[in-house]
Design an enzyme around this catalytic site. Sequence first.
Site, PDB file in Angstrom:
ATOM      1  N   ARG A   1     -25.923   8.030 -12.241  1.00 41.31           N
ATOM      2  CA  ARG A   1     -25.101   9.199 -11.935  1.00 41.31           C
ATOM      3  C   ARG A   1     -24.821  10.062 -13.157  1.00 41.31           C
ATOM      4  O   ARG A   1     -24.857  11.292 -13.077  1.00 41.31           O
ATOM      5  CB  ARG A   1     -23.783   8.745 -11.312  1.00 41.31           C
ATOM      6  CG  ARG A   1     -23.980   8.179  -9.941  1.00 41.31           C
ATOM      7  CD  ARG A   1     -22.744   7.461  -9.433  1.00 41.31           C
ATOM      8  NE  ARG A   1     -22.939   7.020  -8.061  1.00 41.31           N
ATOM      9  CZ  ARG A   1     -22.112   6.216  -7.412  1.00 41.31           C
ATOM     10  NH1 ARG A   1     -21.023   5.757  -8.028  1.00 41.31           N
ATOM     11  NH2 ARG A   1     -22.349   5.866  -6.175  1.00 41.31           N
TER      12      ARG A   1
ATOM     13  N   GLU B   1       0.858  -1.186   0.000  1.00 39.42           N
ATOM     14  CA  GLU B   1       0.000   0.000   0.000  1.00 39.42           C
ATOM     15  C   GLU B   1       0.893   1.234   0.000  1.00 39.42           C
ATOM     16  O   GLU B   1       1.728   1.388   0.872  1.00 39.42           O
ATOM     17  CB  GLU B   1      -0.904  -0.002   1.237  1.00 39.42           C
ATOM     18  CG  GLU B   1      -1.613   1.315   1.518  1.00 39.42           C
ATOM     19  CD  GLU B   1      -2.473   1.798   0.347  1.00 39.42           C
ATOM     20  OE1 GLU B   1      -3.311   1.023  -0.139  1.00 39.42           O
ATOM     21  OE2 GLU B   1      -2.267   2.954  -0.103  1.00 39.42           O
TER      22      GLU B   1
ATOM     23  N   GLY C   1     -19.086   5.297   0.322  1.00 38.62           N
ATOM     24  CA  GLY C   1     -20.405   5.544   0.906  1.00 38.62           C
ATOM     25  C   GLY C   1     -21.080   4.420   1.660  1.00 38.62           C
ATOM     26  O   GLY C   1     -22.099   4.640   2.315  1.00 38.62           O
TER      27      GLY C   1
ATOM     28  N   GLU D   1     -11.124  -0.937  -9.420  1.00 33.23           N
ATOM     29  CA  GLU D   1     -11.193   0.211 -10.322  1.00 33.23           C
ATOM     30  C   GLU D   1     -10.013   0.246 -11.285  1.00 33.23           C
ATOM     31  O   GLU D   1     -10.081   0.918 -12.330  1.00 33.23           O
ATOM     32  CB  GLU D   1     -11.259   1.515  -9.499  1.00 33.23           C
ATOM     33  CG  GLU D   1     -11.753   2.713 -10.294  1.00 33.23           C
ATOM     34  CD  GLU D   1     -11.876   3.975  -9.448  1.00 33.23           C
ATOM     35  OE1 GLU D   1     -11.791   3.883  -8.211  1.00 33.23           O
ATOM     36  OE2 GLU D   1     -12.054   5.057 -10.039  1.00 33.23           O
TER      37      GLU D   1
ATOM     38  N   ASN E   1      -9.708   4.340  -1.661  1.00 32.40           N
ATOM     39  CA  ASN E   1     -11.013   4.998  -1.714  1.00 32.40           C
ATOM     40  C   ASN E   1     -12.081   4.166  -1.008  1.00 32.40           C
ATOM     41  O   ASN E   1     -13.078   4.698  -0.528  1.00 32.40           O
ATOM     42  CB  ASN E   1     -11.460   5.195  -3.171  1.00 32.40           C
ATOM     43  CG  ASN E   1     -10.843   6.433  -3.798  1.00 32.40           C
ATOM     44  OD1 ASN E   1     -10.461   7.368  -3.103  1.00 32.40           O
ATOM     45  ND2 ASN E   1     -10.749   6.434  -5.115  1.00 32.40           N
TER      46      ASN E   1
END
Lengths: 172, 513
Positions: free
Chosen positions: B336, B76, B89, B476, B84
């Site tokens: 979105r 990391e 959320g 991602e 993230n």
Amino acid sequence: MCGKDRRRVLWATLGLAVLLVVSAAPAATALLMHSDDPGDCATCHGDTQVLSPGHVPTAGMKRDDCVACHAPDTPLALLSAIPLDHSHLLSGVTCQTCHNQTEAPGPMSTEQCLACHGPLEDLAARTADTHPANPHSTPHGPTFAECDLCHKVHQESENFCAQCHDFDYSVP
Amino acid sequence: MVTTPNVTRRSMLAGTATVLAGGLLPWSAADVRAATAALPQTWDEEFDVVVVGTGFAGLAAAHEAAKAGSSVALLEKMRTPGGNSIISGGVIAAAGSPLQAEAEIEDTVDSLYDDMLKAGLHLNHPELARIVAEKSVETVQWTIDELGAEYTGLTHMGGHAVPRSYALAAGSGSGIIGPQLAKLKEMGVEPRTRTLLKRLIRDGDGRVKGVIAHSGFSHPDLESGTPISIKARKAVVLATGGFGADPVFRALQDPRLGGELDTTNQPGATSEALREALGIGCVLVQPSWIQLGPWTSPDERGFGRTPHFAQGVAASYGLWIDTQTGKRFVNELADRKTRADAMLAVGNKTVAFVDSAGYAKGSAAGRRERFERMKEAGVLMEYATLEEMAEAHEIPLAPLKATIETFNESVDAGADTEFGRYMQADAGKIGTPPFYVVRLSPKIHHTMGGCAINGDAQALDVLSSEPIAGLYVAGEAAGGIHGASRLGSCAYTDCLTFGRIAGRNAAAEKGWG
């Protein structure tokens, strides 16, 4: 000069002093460790003026003596004004207290810090009224509550939250 | 000391291009010579699997690899693990789930898949999107059974046909990352923070065989830290996230989105790992699709707390209003991209509001403290009357009242006649003061593009489209799953699902030496 600016100046002064200490690490560390009178600035800083002009003599003082004038939650508060290694030493917490041994001391774990300052829940309770968010009770979980993300004992502390948030903390 | 393979790699790439141009096709997958590098003479460290990145995907990969008996190095670059994911959320999509059954909500894998493709403008790589949809319930159940994640109920995210997103009790991704880290610690795997992936080492036989990392890395100085070479006997898993916080790389893909635009991403969401993957022959797919989150506020930085109100409350029980016209401008529960595009189309002067009855309904799930903090910070504003709200935000009052009247008629009718918004079972008419409002402004949120992968999470080679031996990509960092726009709460499902696939497959590889 506003309080913030004054702190910056203090930081600049003390930061330089710390740099000097760090750059002469073995000797300075030894001095710090063996100083019987951490309130005597000259022991480590020599002739370098590290206190504001006109400051009362500090030789022989402990942290409680400092706090008598530099009361918490006042503009003169000691926290944020001097490096944490100084406030630790003035409280009787020596290098060995934290690092146990004298050669190549490594970084402290959060568990070690919390052994004296914790538990984290208690810390969070003490800062519950901090605005705009409680820095010790983050929704991001315990990895964002590692002490040394913000609190640097031997260098200037950091507002880690400010990477992403407009949280204007003054970090001890 | 290990030498970095830059020069060798680039020159080999150029050489390969020349060969291709010379018409020496066909060639076999084993003949992949793009971007290879000399192996270090000795490796500083050796593991079965090297996982790069500690978001959902990286931790899931490390988990499965370690569970299968592999030794795992978990790298990391930042000072805290979680990427993230840990600040996200807190919602994960699952179609046909136990919670849906409890709430008597009918749902199917096909419905989720269709929603993903609709939002993605059908640019999604179908095989990958289908895997996410098919494994969605299994993945959520895994977070409960294997990790002990706790959820409070279902929430309805934009673009989904029905409420299908499990909401974490923690209110953020820390509710999964925390348990992931804890389980990994039990298995003897801990993240090595401040360790930057500097180079992927791809050998002349085409296989990725290890990495050069910088330990003691200090973001964002890419030259900081001490180089170490880590051999990956079986495979490297790249789970390095997107490039939402990288204005330069963003602008390369979409020139409108460079500069100082605010992002919901953590500062480490930069492109260097993706660039490195491209340098050793990965395929970059769909990088121009950069998603703006439509539920953020200009009155606070980053993701902040506003999405919990704008999405969690106002989109279901209130309205989103164009302040210049007093009218709705979009289905508040659209995907979105639809919403962010609509906000920009009307001039980016929009608010989300709800009345006190809606506020009470949407605030039930532990959101109250967040909202109180938002009020203190001036992000969430409260008005005793509709007139005061309209005046404060310069909304023409008569059209606003007409808009509310129209919506209330829709509530009576049980269907949104204006925009076709999904009507919650407990939806009510708007009108009870006080009124709560946030200003809205979209922010960069998710980068859909990334390395091309197959259904086994193997990275594909730019010259052959065949898998690159020894390299998996998940989360991602991989592209194609979500097409033009990712549906809310599908990243969790994607990252965890493909992270697990990558970890299992990496562990099952035959070691090279």
